[in-house]
Write an enzyme that holds these catalytic residues in place. Structure first.
Site, PDB file in Angstrom:
ATOM      1  N   CYS A  24       0.842  -1.196   0.000  1.00  0.00           N
ATOM      2  CA  CYS A  24       0.000   0.000   0.000  1.00  0.00           C
ATOM      3  C   CYS A  24       0.883   1.254   0.000  1.00  0.00           C
ATOM      4  CB  CYS A  24      -0.882  -0.021   1.246  1.00  0.00           C
ATOM      5  SG  CYS A  24      -1.663   1.542   1.641  1.00  0.00           S
ATOM      6  N   CYS A  57       0.464   3.524   3.028  1.00  0.00           N
ATOM      7  CA  CYS A  57       1.102   3.016   4.244  1.00  0.00           C
ATOM      8  C   CYS A  57       2.593   3.344   4.244  1.00  0.00           C
ATOM      9  CB  CYS A  57       0.896   1.500   4.379  1.00  0.00           C
ATOM     10  SG  CYS A  57      -0.821   1.006   4.620  1.00  0.00           S
TER      11      CYS A  57
END
Length: 132
Positions: free
Chosen positions: A47, A50
């Site tokens: 991600c 993230c």
């Protein structure tokens, strides 16, 4: 300020979360960070949000005054997370819609949250930690 870290996956969450809740009265603030798993080939999260937010979150939490407990809850790989019935999407306590999501856990409930699009913003992290 000591940052107390604990990690959980979907399968280990309940037992780790119970320990986290039992320790809560000893901390200034308790936070749960819902994150995507790391890709084993790169050691980075699958991600991009993230990857962007994690270092900022850790920096702000380490700068906070008082004991901060952070439970990192890993949502799984991309196909697991994308499933509409992912346990944390449907859990009435959390209702996670994106990762990363940083929540303030207080008095056995979510008392504030930063969603994926804002979890990297330093002043918002500071406000969540301070309870504002």
């Amino acid at each position: 300020m000591p940052l107390k870290l604990s990690d959980a996956t979907v399968s280990t969450f309940d037992s780790v979360f119970e320990k986290f809740r039992a320790e809560a009265p000893k901390n200034k603030v308790d936070l749960i960070l819902f994150l995507a798993d790391k890709d084993p080939s790169t050691s980075l999260s699958w991600c991009p949000d993230c990857v962007k937010a994690e270092p900022v979150i850790y920096k702000r939490l380490e700068a906070a005054a008082g004991d901060v407990a952070l439970l990192r809850a890993y949502v799984g790989d991309r196909p697991t997370w994308r499933a509409p019935k992912h346990p944390w999407r449907v859990d009435s306590r959390f209702k996670i819609t994106g990762v990363p999501t940083l929540v303030r856990w207080e008095n056995d409930a979510v008392k504030g949250r930063l969603e994926d699009y804002e979890a990297h913003v330093e002043n918002k992290i500071d406000a969540l930690v301070s309870g504002n």
